[in-house]
Write an enzyme that holds these catalytic residues in place. Structure first.
Site, mmCIF file in Angstrom:
data_model
loop_
_atom_site.group_PDB
_atom_site.id
_atom_site.type_symbol
_atom_site.label_atom_id
_atom_site.label_comp_id
_atom_site.label_asym_id
_atom_site.label_seq_id
_atom_site.Cartn_x
_atom_site.Cartn_y
_atom_site.Cartn_z
ATOM 1 N N LYS A 121 0.900 -1.019 0.062
ATOM 2 C CA LYS A 121 0.197 -0.121 0.157
ATOM 3 C C LYS A 121 0.887 1.339 -0.060
ATOM 4 O O LYS A 121 0.446 2.382 -0.569
ATOM 5 C CB LYS A 121 -0.865 -0.051 1.399
ATOM 6 C CG LYS A 121 -1.909 -0.759 1.147
ATOM 7 C CD LYS A 121 -3.176 -0.585 1.972
ATOM 8 C CE LYS A 121 -4.272 -1.611 1.876
ATOM 9 N NZ LYS A 121 -5.433 -1.317 2.928
ATOM 10 N N LYS A 130 -3.418 -10.712 -5.966
ATOM 11 C CA LYS A 130 -4.804 -11.115 -5.389
ATOM 12 C C LYS A 130 -5.959 -9.890 -5.842
ATOM 13 O O LYS A 130 -5.667 -8.903 -6.314
ATOM 14 C CB LYS A 130 -4.861 -11.031 -3.881
ATOM 15 C CG LYS A 130 -4.638 -9.669 -3.189
ATOM 16 C CD LYS A 130 -4.932 -9.582 -1.937
ATOM 17 C CE LYS A 130 -5.138 -8.377 -1.308
ATOM 18 N NZ LYS A 130 -5.321 -7.930 0.095
ATOM 19 N N LYS A 159 -10.066 -4.880 -3.545
ATOM 20 C CA LYS A 159 -11.090 -3.871 -3.671
ATOM 21 C C LYS A 159 -10.627 -2.493 -4.245
ATOM 22 O O LYS A 159 -11.205 -1.559 -4.550
ATOM 23 C CB LYS A 159 -12.005 -3.888 -2.332
ATOM 24 C CG LYS A 159 -11.475 -4.005 -1.029
ATOM 25 C CD LYS A 159 -12.747 -4.004 -0.049
ATOM 26 C CE LYS A 159 -12.435 -4.656 1.157
ATOM 27 N NZ LYS A 159 -11.720 -4.212 2.135
#
Ligand code: TYM
Length: 329
Positions: free
Chosen positions: A114, A197, A200
Site C-alpha cells: 500500500k 490478489k 477492492k
C-alpha cells in the site's frame, strides 16, 4: 457468554466488496457461527488509514453490515458491530504500540504494497500502525480463531507475537489467537492479472467481481478476464489465470476442479466463461435480493445491539490490561 471458543473477524468498509472477500472470509464465517461464539466487525477505523470520503464511508459501513446479513450471518447467533463504536480498540492499540517494534511493522507485506514498497514519506502513520489496531481487535475479545484470507496471515502472526510479549512481561492476560485459513478460496486472484490478489482497491474494475455487480456486468467482466495461452481447460500451476477461474467456478458450484476439467473436455474458453458467469450469477442474484431488502434502520439497530453485546467483554479486558501496566483505575 457461552463456553464456546471465540472467533473474531472483520472487513474494511472501503472500495467494493468482491467475491474474493466472500470466498476467502465471509463464506467461512457462515459455517463457523454455529460452532463458535462469533464476533464480526466492520472495521471503519482501519478504513481511514487511507483517504476516504466521509459520506461514502458511512454508506459503505452500513453496506458491509448488510452484506454480512445477506450472506447469512445471523445476528441471533453472532455479534455484528462497528469498530469505532467500541473505543476500547483504539485504547488497547495504544498500549500495544508500546510493545511493537518499528522493524516488525516495516516487514508487513500489505504495508509495503500500500505504501508503494515502503515509501514512508507519503503514507499516514495510521497505515503503518494498522496491524497493531488489528491485533487489538483480536486480543480484546479473547479470540482463539481468526477466519481470514491468506493475505491477513502475517497480521494475525503479529497479534500472536504481541499477545505472547504482553503475557511474558505482565503475566497471563491474552489468549494466543490462530489464523483459520481455508485452502479453498483463500487467495482469489485478479481477473486482469492472476499474479496479484483480487483487490477492492484495484485500479481497474476488471480486476474483480463486486458482490453488487449485476448479471450483465458479471458476464462482461468474465468475458474480459485474462486467460492463458492454449485453448483447453486445464487446471495447472503453469496456467495461473485459468486455475484462478476454475477455483472460482469450483467454489460457487461445489464441483471439484477435476470435475470441471472433465466437463469441458473438447470445449473452449468461450463455453467455459459463459458457464462461469452463470455460476457466479446464480449465487449473486438471490444474494442481492436479500441485500436490497435490508433497510438502513434495521441494520443500524442490529449494529447497535451488537456493540452493546460486545462492549462489556472489551471493557473488562482493557481494565485488566490497564491494571497490569500500572494505570490507576
Ligand atoms: P480486508 O477488508 O482487506 O479483507 C476482508 C477479508 O477478505 C479477505 N480477502 C481475500 N480472500 C481471498 N482472496 C482475496 N483476493 C481476498 N481479498 C481479501 C481478507 O483476507 C480478509 O479476511 N485487516 C483486515 C480487516 C481486519 C481484521 C481484523 C480481520 C481488521 N481487524 C481482525 C480479522 C481480525 C483487512 O483489511 O481485510
Amino acid at each position: 457468554m457461552s463456553d464456546k471458543k471465540r472467533i473474531f473477524s472483520g472487513i474494511q468498509p472501503s472500495g467494493n466488496l468482491h467475491i474474493g472477500n466472500y470466498l476467502g472470509a465471509i463464506s467461512n464465517w457462515i459455517k463457523l457461527q454455529d460452532e463458535f461464539d462469533s464476533i464480526f466487525c466492520v472495521v471503519d477505523s482501519h478504513a481511514i488509514t487511507v483517504p476516504q470520503d466521509p459520506e461514502t464511508l458511512r454508506k459503505k459501513t452500513l453496506e458491509i453490515a448488510k452484506i454480512y446479513l445477506a450472506a447469512g450471518i445471523d445476528p441471533k447467533k453472532s455479534s455484528i458491530f462497528i469498530q469505532s463504536h467500541v473505543p476500547e480498540h483504539a485504547e488497547l492499540m495504544w498500549i500495544l504500540n508500546t510493545l511493537v517494534k518499528m522493524s516488525e511493522l516495516e516487514k508487513m507485506t500489505q504495508f509495503k504494497d500500500k505504501a508503494q514498497n515502503g515509501n514512508s514519506e507519503s503514507v499516514a502513520v495510521g497505515l503503518f500502525d494498522y496491524p497493531v489496531l488489528m491485533a487489538a481487535d483480536i486480543l480484546l475479545y479473547g479470540t482463539e480463531i481468526v477466519p481470514v484470507g491468506e493475505d491477513q496471515k502475517q497480521h494475525v502472526e503479529l497479534a500472536r507475537d504481541l499477545a505472547k510479549r504482553f503475557n511474558h512481561k505482565f503475566g497471563e492476560t491474552f489468549i494466543i489467537p490462530k489464523a483459520f485459513i481455508k485452502e479453498e478460496g483463500m487467495r482469489v486472484m485478479g481477473l486482469d492479472d492472476p499474479t496479484k490478489k483480487m483487490s477492492k482497491s484495484a485500479a481497474s474494475e476488471y480486476n474483480y467481481i463486486s458482490l453488487t455487480d449485476d448479471v450483465e456486468t458479471v458476464k462482461r467482466k468474465i468475458k474480459k478476464a485474462v486467460t492463458d495461452s492454449g485453448s483447453e481447460i486445464i487446471y495447472a500451476d503453469e496456467k495461473p489465470a485459468l486455475k484462478n477461474l476454475i477455483n472460482i467456478y469450483a467454489s460457487f458450484s461445489g464441483k471439484s476442479p477435476k470435475e470441471i476439467r472433465t466437463l469441458y473436455v473438447g470445449k473452449g474458453y468461450g463455453d467455459f466463461k459463459t458457464d462461469l458467469a452463470q455460476v457466479i450469477n446464480s449465487f449473486l442474484t438471490p444474494f442481492q435480493e436479500k441485500l436490497n431488502a435490508i433497510s438502513d434502520e434495521d441494520v443500524r439497530e442490529i449494529l447497535r445491539a451488537g456493540a452493546e453485546k460486545v462492549k462489556p467483554i472489551a471493557k473488562a479486558k482493557l481494565e485488566e490490561v490497564k491494571k497490569k501496566v500500572g494505570f490507576i483505575l
